[in-house]
Design a protein around this motif. Structure first.
Motif, PDB file in Angstrom:
ATOM      1  N   ALA A 676      99.738  57.023 -29.436  1.00 33.81           N
ATOM      2  CA  ALA A 676      98.636  57.086 -28.468  1.00 33.81           C
ATOM      3  C   ALA A 676      97.934  58.431 -28.619  1.00 33.81           C
ATOM      4  O   ALA A 676      98.327  59.424 -28.001  1.00 33.81           O
ATOM      5  N   VAL A 677      96.934  58.475 -29.471  1.00 34.19           N
ATOM      6  CA  VAL A 677      96.164  59.695 -29.736  1.00 34.19           C
ATOM      7  C   VAL A 677      94.690  59.310 -29.762  1.00 34.19           C
ATOM      8  O   VAL A 677      94.302  58.412 -30.506  1.00 34.19           O
ATOM      9  N   PHE A 678      93.867  59.956 -28.944  1.00 39.29           N
ATOM     10  CA  PHE A 678      92.455  59.591 -28.900  1.00 39.29           C
ATOM     11  C   PHE A 678      91.632  60.739 -28.325  1.00 39.29           C
ATOM     12  O   PHE A 678      92.154  61.647 -27.667  1.00 39.29           O
ATOM     13  N   SER A 679      90.337  60.680 -28.575  1.00 37.90           N
ATOM     14  CA  SER A 679      89.386  61.589 -27.941  1.00 37.90           C
ATOM     15  C   SER A 679      88.089  60.827 -27.755  1.00 37.90           C
ATOM     16  O   SER A 679      87.865  59.794 -28.384  1.00 37.90           O
ATOM     17  N   GLY A 680      87.240  61.328 -26.887  1.00 38.30           N
ATOM     18  CA  GLY A 680      85.974  60.652 -26.659  1.00 38.30           C
ATOM     19  C   GLY A 680      85.229  61.258 -25.497  1.00 38.30           C
ATOM     20  O   GLY A 680      85.662  62.245 -24.881  1.00 38.30           O
ATOM     21  N   LEU A 681      84.078  60.663 -25.176  1.00 36.20           N
ATOM     22  CA  LEU A 681      83.245  61.138 -24.086  1.00 36.20           C
ATOM     23  C   LEU A 681      83.538  60.314 -22.841  1.00 36.20           C
ATOM     24  O   LEU A 681      83.683  59.098 -22.914  1.00 36.20           O
ATOM     25  N   ARG A 682      83.628  60.993 -21.690  1.00 34.78           N
ATOM     26  CA  ARG A 682      83.864  60.320 -20.408  1.00 34.78           C
ATOM     27  C   ARG A 682      82.832  60.784 -19.403  1.00 34.78           C
ATOM     28  O   ARG A 682      82.415  61.949 -19.406  1.00 34.78           O
ATOM     29  N   GLN A 683      82.460  59.853 -18.509  1.00 29.85           N
ATOM     30  CA  GLN A 683      81.578  60.199 -17.402  1.00 29.85           C
ATOM     31  C   GLN A 683      82.215  59.745 -16.102  1.00 29.85           C
ATOM     32  O   GLN A 683      82.687  58.603 -15.994  1.00 29.85           O
ATOM     33  N   VAL A 684      82.234  60.642 -15.122  1.00 30.37           N
ATOM     34  CA  VAL A 684      82.802  60.351 -13.815  1.00 30.37           C
ATOM     35  C   VAL A 684      81.807  60.792 -12.757  1.00 30.37           C
ATOM     36  O   VAL A 684      81.492  61.983 -12.658  1.00 30.37           O
ATOM     37  N   ALA A 685      81.288  59.838 -11.985  1.00 29.22           N
ATOM     38  CA  ALA A 685      80.339  60.139 -10.904  1.00 29.22           C
ATOM     39  C   ALA A 685      79.190  61.012 -11.392  1.00 29.22           C
ATOM     40  O   ALA A 685      78.745  61.924 -10.700  1.00 29.22           O
ATOM     41  N   GLY A 686      78.705  60.748 -12.590  1.00 22.87           N
ATOM     42  CA  GLY A 686      77.581  61.500 -13.134  1.00 22.87           C
ATOM     43  C   GLY A 686      77.956  62.747 -13.898  1.00 22.87           C
ATOM     44  O   GLY A 686      77.103  63.380 -14.513  1.00 22.87           O
ATOM     45  N   ARG A 687      79.239  63.107 -13.891  1.00 24.25           N
ATOM     46  CA  ARG A 687      79.685  64.291 -14.639  1.00 24.25           C
ATOM     47  C   ARG A 687      80.161  63.862 -16.014  1.00 24.25           C
ATOM     48  O   ARG A 687      80.980  62.952 -16.152  1.00 24.25           O
ATOM     49  N   THR A 688      79.662  64.533 -17.036  1.00 25.54           N
ATOM     50  CA  THR A 688      79.984  64.208 -18.426  1.00 25.54           C
ATOM     51  C   THR A 688      80.982  65.221 -18.976  1.00 25.54           C
ATOM     52  O   THR A 688      80.917  66.407 -18.649  1.00 25.54           O
ATOM     53  N   GLY A 689      81.890  64.748 -19.809  1.00 25.60           N
ATOM     54  CA  GLY A 689      82.844  65.658 -20.428  1.00 25.60           C
ATOM     55  C   GLY A 689      83.544  64.999 -21.599  1.00 25.60           C
ATOM     56  O   GLY A 689      83.429  63.791 -21.822  1.00 25.60           O
ATOM     57  N   LEU A 690      84.255  65.818 -22.362  1.00 26.36           N
ATOM     58  CA  LEU A 690      85.085  65.313 -23.452  1.00 26.36           C
ATOM     59  C   LEU A 690      86.519  65.209 -22.970  1.00 26.36           C
ATOM     60  O   LEU A 690      86.991  66.053 -22.195  1.00 26.36           O
ATOM     61  N   VAL A 691      87.205  64.163 -23.423  1.00 23.77           N
ATOM     62  CA  VAL A 691      88.594  63.976 -23.050  1.00 23.77           C
ATOM     63  C   VAL A 691      89.427  63.842 -24.323  1.00 23.77           C
ATOM     64  O   VAL A 691      89.015  63.221 -25.296  1.00 23.77           O
ATOM     65  N   PHE A 692      90.600  64.492 -24.306  1.00 23.66           N
ATOM     66  CA  PHE A 692      91.552  64.428 -25.409  1.00 23.66           C
ATOM     67  C   PHE A 692      92.882  63.953 -24.834  1.00 23.66           C
ATOM     68  O   PHE A 692      93.371  64.533 -23.854  1.00 23.66           O
ATOM     69  N   GLY A 693      93.455  62.901 -25.423  1.00 21.80           N
ATOM     70  CA  GLY A 693      94.685  62.332 -24.889  1.00 21.80           C
ATOM     71  C   GLY A 693      95.750  62.158 -25.943  1.00 21.80           C
ATOM     72  O   GLY A 693      95.467  61.765 -27.075  1.00 21.80           O
ATOM     73  N   VAL A 694      97.006  62.452 -25.561  1.00 23.60           N
ATOM     74  CA  VAL A 694      98.152  62.280 -26.459  1.00 23.60           C
ATOM     75  C   VAL A 694      99.354  61.848 -25.635  1.00 23.60           C
ATOM     76  O   VAL A 694      99.616  62.412 -24.561  1.00 23.60           O
ATOM     77  N   GLN A 695     100.075  60.851 -26.122  1.00 25.02           N
ATOM     78  CA  GLN A 695     101.400  60.509 -25.587  1.00 25.02           C
ATOM     79  C   GLN A 695     102.375  60.532 -26.744  1.00 25.02           C
ATOM     80  O   GLN A 695     102.120  59.955 -27.801  1.00 25.02           O
ATOM     81  N   SER A 696     103.497  61.229 -26.552  1.00 24.68           N
ATOM     82  CA  SER A 696     104.451  61.398 -27.649  1.00 24.68           C
ATOM     83  C   SER A 696     105.870  61.111 -27.174  1.00 24.68           C
ATOM     84  O   SER A 696     106.258  61.544 -26.087  1.00 24.68           O
ATOM     85  N   PRO A 697     106.656  60.386 -27.982  1.00 28.17           N
ATOM     86  CA  PRO A 697     108.046  60.133 -27.613  1.00 28.17           C
ATOM     87  C   PRO A 697     108.980  61.297 -27.904  1.00 28.17           C
ATOM     88  O   PRO A 697     110.130  61.275 -27.486  1.00 28.17           O
ATOM     89  N   HIS A 698     108.484  62.319 -28.617  1.00 26.84           N
ATOM     90  CA  HIS A 698     109.403  63.386 -29.028  1.00 26.84           C
ATOM     91  C   HIS A 698     108.851  64.797 -28.812  1.00 26.84           C
ATOM     92  O   HIS A 698     109.613  65.735 -28.593  1.00 26.84           O
ATOM     93  N   ALA A 699     107.543  64.979 -28.878  1.00 23.36           N
ATOM     94  CA  ALA A 699     106.987  66.337 -28.780  1.00 23.36           C
ATOM     95  C   ALA A 699     106.927  66.791 -27.326  1.00 23.36           C
ATOM     96  O   ALA A 699     106.474  66.054 -26.456  1.00 23.36           O
ATOM     97  N   PRO A 700     107.374  68.025 -27.021  1.00 26.35           N
ATOM     98  CA  PRO A 700     107.251  68.547 -25.652  1.00 26.35           C
ATOM     99  C   PRO A 700     105.795  68.859 -25.319  1.00 26.35           C
ATOM    100  O   PRO A 700     104.946  69.011 -26.209  1.00 26.35           O
ATOM    101  N   LEU A 701     105.511  68.981 -24.014  1.00 27.89           N
ATOM    102  CA  LEU A 701     104.136  69.213 -23.576  1.00 27.89           C
ATOM    103  C   LEU A 701     103.549  70.488 -24.179  1.00 27.89           C
ATOM    104  O   LEU A 701     102.364  70.532 -24.512  1.00 27.89           O
ATOM    105  N   ALA A 702     104.363  71.523 -24.308  1.00 31.44           N
ATOM    106  CA  ALA A 702     103.851  72.784 -24.860  1.00 31.44           C
ATOM    107  C   ALA A 702     103.334  72.589 -26.275  1.00 31.44           C
ATOM    108  O   ALA A 702     102.288  73.131 -26.650  1.00 31.44           O
TER     109      ALA A 702
END
Length: 817
Positions: A676-702
């Motif tokens: 689960a690795v992705f990036s893209g553009l998101r809009q929330v209530a008119g606010r625009t931003g970039l989002v980066f997402g990762v889910q990993s079974p082994h890597a720590p958050l740091a």
């Protein structure tokens, strides 16, 4: 509403044996391809579980002609499309949807990757680790455990009892025997005799056929390969599996010797079994407060076998009443079977299917037509339905029920009535003036049968979660009727606002709105009886849970429990009395516009066309800890654009497009962080931003955060390295994608609603296109530097606490919320 003309269709077999289904649909703005290969996880050698799924992954690694930034996935993403694949028991599907201008290039790459995969051992070893990460996530997923329980009563020799996901232990890449079987499986099944390609788009049939003929030469020619018949479903069961989820009750039937037409027959049965109208099974179970929902699905189907699953999502009271639920279900099935011909419901079923296809996307149509399922229930399916109903009896249950006390259940059932929203509604005799709070903007075409309506009430929504859930319950039955009529109706809460969205076929929208407003203003007494009962929420994967929380968290709202909330009708009346509202309608023609205005006379609250407000400036780095019931780590980084100017939005949109493929390749392909690795553009209530997402079974958050930050820091260099010609192409592609006439109405309406909430005017889309075309490399470089330095602030949602002192904790939500 005039009946839309049926799209032109054609089924041809090319010289190399490839079956091609072509569908011309003039209303579409995009085109889609759906390739089905008649081979799946049950067709692989027993020694190598997961081989079919593994091969599906390997195809996307590219070919000698198209790899990396020029491969199919990168090509589709760079053109704003969508792409995926799915390995099932006896088939594997590959599918994408792109703008018409990119369709030929994407189709060429699809056939090239299926006909000429590279499959080097080094690439296989890397991709096997991605597959292993998927396996780890799957093995921890409650849904996977529930499926294991469902199939535990099957014959031990049936392949449904076996493991098919694949991991690093079942896929010994270096072994010669594995490589031989991998290539043997590919050669046997990945040839034209096993493939069916479905193309759907606004292009003429002749053009679609010419494209198919041009690219099909890349596929290996061959004849149909036999798929071995499975053993019987019922026999000697294997090791028992404990049922883990008491909130779900399943009646699972093992059906054998089913005739042709059974698939459509089950779709027909499921439509009426799950109908929410009075006199049906679902309505009766809800009246008794035993279930939240029910659904009939085909868990497995091949040859003449099927596992038919009727699943009930239970209330706490329902968990102790499964015997009664079972009796009621079987009693309804007997009632339904007694009607035998189902003539009235067959006509309604045809109308429902036709309406659904009228608003389906290109990809949804391609998936539908790949099965060649007619809208009308065929005579063959009617006979199959009779035989299916004969097998839906207690003696065919895989998990038998203990007999409960006999009850007199006769006389309570009725067949569902006709859906009133499938028929024309009466329009006002005279034009009705537009209300002050609603803006009307043009759609993509003046002659489209689709439209969208967005309404927003400012009601201090974050303090009234109980009332919000009550109103959701009030709309539940109408929402289902709307879906059947080709309209998606969504009632949501975001920050201080409640929002109602209706999108789809425009003809029923005014009548649906009128009914919805009545149910929102005055919910029925039985709805109030259940007020305050918080339904159990579905368990989501960590990254999906973070995505669900992002909108409220990005606006600074964090839900907390409000046990002392006043959940009485008078409290709702006071809330509506103080509410202010605005809205946007897109694509409404003049006749429906007056009908909509007439319905809006029942709108609660006061019209206020100036609800849009600037978002507070963000700076620094905020961390929001969202606990999840999973051992995997997930992180979602949201980086808002520093301002709400259209020029800044244009630059960040192009930046999002440029970094999507490199981010995926770096963190998923090279670093092997997870699937689960992705990036893209998101809009929330008119606010625009970039989002980066990762889910990993082994890597720590740091480590995850470090890799994301490192990638973002390299973006200025990445932008600088872009060749001018490539940048010009990307810029023009982005501008063309936002041409009004080239956009499907529903994504267009969503985009315009975001613009409306940001305070932009009706010229927003044209201004955005101009801003994109006027972008210079220095503008993009500035956007990359702003992102890297966090000029607009960074918000991180993660499954654990902050890993660095530089991150300040955001307001914390209470457990369970």
């Amino acid at each position: 509403m005039p009946h839309p003309s049926l799209p032109a269709a054609e089924h041809v077999v090319l010289d190399n044996g490839l079956h091609v289904r072509l569908h011309h649909e003039p209303r579409l703005k995009r085109a889609a391809a759906f390739m089905r290969v008649a081979a799946g996880s049950h067709d692989v050698p027993a020694a190598w579980p997961g081989l079919a799924h593994f091969l599906e992954h390997l195809f996307f690694l590219g070919t000698e002609r198209h790899s990396g930034d020029h491969g199919l996935m990168a090509f589709v993403q760079n053109h704003g499309g969508q792409i995926n694949a799915s390995t099932r028991e006896r088939c594997t599907d590959y599918f994408f949807e792109v703008p018409v201008s990119a369709f030929a290039g994407a189709l060429e790459r699809l056939c090239d990757m299926l006909g000429h995969p590279r499959m080097t051992q080094a690439e296989q070893l890397r991709e096997r680790e991605v597959l292993h990460a998927e396996f780890v996530a799957w093995s921890r997923d409650p849904e996977a455990r529930h499926q294991q329980w469902l199939t535990s009563a099957l014959d031990a020799e049936h392949p449904l009892r076996a493991f098919h996901a694949g991991n690093r232990y079942s896929l010994p890449v270096p072994r010669d025997s594995f490589q031989q079987d991998l290539r043997s499986f590919y050669r046997r099944f990945y040839q034209t005799g096993q493939m069916t390609l479905c193309l759907v788009g606004p292009q003429p049939l002749e053009q679609l056929r010419a494209m198919a003929e041009k690219v099909a030469g890349a596929l290996r020619p061959g004849d149909t390969a036999e798929q071995l018949a499975p053993p019987p479903l019922v026999g000697t069961p294997g090791e028992a599996v404990e049922r883990a989820d008491s909130s779900r009750f399943n009646l699972l039937f093992a059906c054998e010797n089913l005739p042709r037409g059974a698939t459509q027959a089950l779709e027909f049965l499921g439509t009426w079994l799950g109908a929410s109208q009075h006199g049906g099974l679902l309505a009766e179970l809800r009246r008794r407060q035993l279930v939240q929902s029910l659904e009939l699905s085909t868990f497995y189907s091949f040859a003449d076998q099927a596992l038919i699953n009727i699943e009930f999502k239970l209330t706490p009271a329902g968990e102790t009443a499964t015997a009664l639920i079972s009796q009621l279900c079987f009693d309804w099935l007997e009632f339904f079977q007694a009607h035998d011909d189902w003539q009235g419901l067959r006509e309604e079923f045809r109308l429902l299917n036709e309406r659904r296809l009228q608003v389906a996307s290109a990809l949804e149509l391609a998936r539908h037509h790949s099965d060649e399922t007619p809208c009308e229930l065929s005579r063959q399916a009617v006979q199959a339905l009779r035989e299916v109903l004969e097998q839906l009896r207690p003696e065919h249950l895989l998990h038998p029920m203990e007999a409960g006390p006999e009850r007199d259940l006769a006389g309570r059932w009725r067949l569902p009535p006709r859906n009133r929203f499938l028929r024309p509604s009466r329009r006002p005799d005279h034009p009705v003036a537009d209300p002050q709070g609603l803006a009307y903007w043009h759609g993509a075409s003046a002659h489209s049968h689709e439209a969208a309506l967005h309404l927003r009430w400012r009601v201090n929504a974050s303090r009234h979660q109980g009332l919000f859930r009550t109103l959701q319950d009030s709309l539940r039955k109408l929402t289902e009727e709307a879906r059947q009529a080709g309209v998606q109706m969504v009632f949501s809460s975001l920050g201080d606002d409640w929002q109602l969205k209706l999108s789809g076929v425009q003809a029923p929208i005014p009548a649906l709105l009128e009914q919805a407003l009545e149910l929102l203003a005055i919910p029925a007494p039985e709805v109030w009886h259940q007020a305050g009962q918080e339904p159990p929420s579905a368990t989501l994967t960590p990254i999906k849970e973070l995505l669900k929380r992002l909108p409220d968290h990005s606006l600074g709202y964090f839900h907390s429990r409000t046990s002392d909330e006043d959940l009485r009708p008078l409290a709702l009346q006071k809330l509506w009395g103080a509410a202010r509202w605005d809205g946007l309608a897109v694509g409404m023609d003049d006749g429906e516009r007056s009908a909509l205005n007439n319905a809006l006379r029942k709108m609660p609250g006061t019209a206020s066309p100036h609800l849009a407000q600037p978002h507070p400036a963000h700076s620094g780095r905020s961390w929001s800890h969202v606990p999840c019931q999973s051992s995997e780590h997930a992180l979602l980084l949201f980086c808002p654009v520093p301002s709400q100017s259209i020029a800044d939005e244009a630059a960040w949109r192009l930046l999002a497009q440029l970094c999507q493929t490199p981010f995926y390749q770096r963190l998923r392909g090279e670093l092997q962080l997870g699937y689960a690795v992705f990036s893209g553009l998101r809009q929330v209530a008119g606010r625009t931003g970039l989002v980066f997402g990762v889910q990993s079974p082994h890597a720590p958050l740091a480590d995850i955060l470090g890799h994301v930050q490192t990638f973002i820091e390299t973006l200025p260099t990445l932008v600088e390295a872009c060749k001018p010609a490539a940048l010009d192409t990307q810029r023009e592609e982005l501008a063309n994608r936002h041409e009004r006439s080239q956009m499907d109405l529903l994504p267009l309406a969503d985009l315009l609603w975001q613009a409306c909430q940001a305070g932009h005017g009706a010229d927003y889309l044209a201004a955005l296109q101009r801003a994109v075309r006027e972008l210079r490399p220095s503008d993009l470089q500035q956007a990359a530097q702003q992102l890297a330095s966090g000029t607009g602030g960074w918000l991180c949602l993660a499954t654990g606490p902050a890993v660095e002192p530089a991150w300040l904790p955001a307001q914390r939500s209470l457990p369970g919320r």
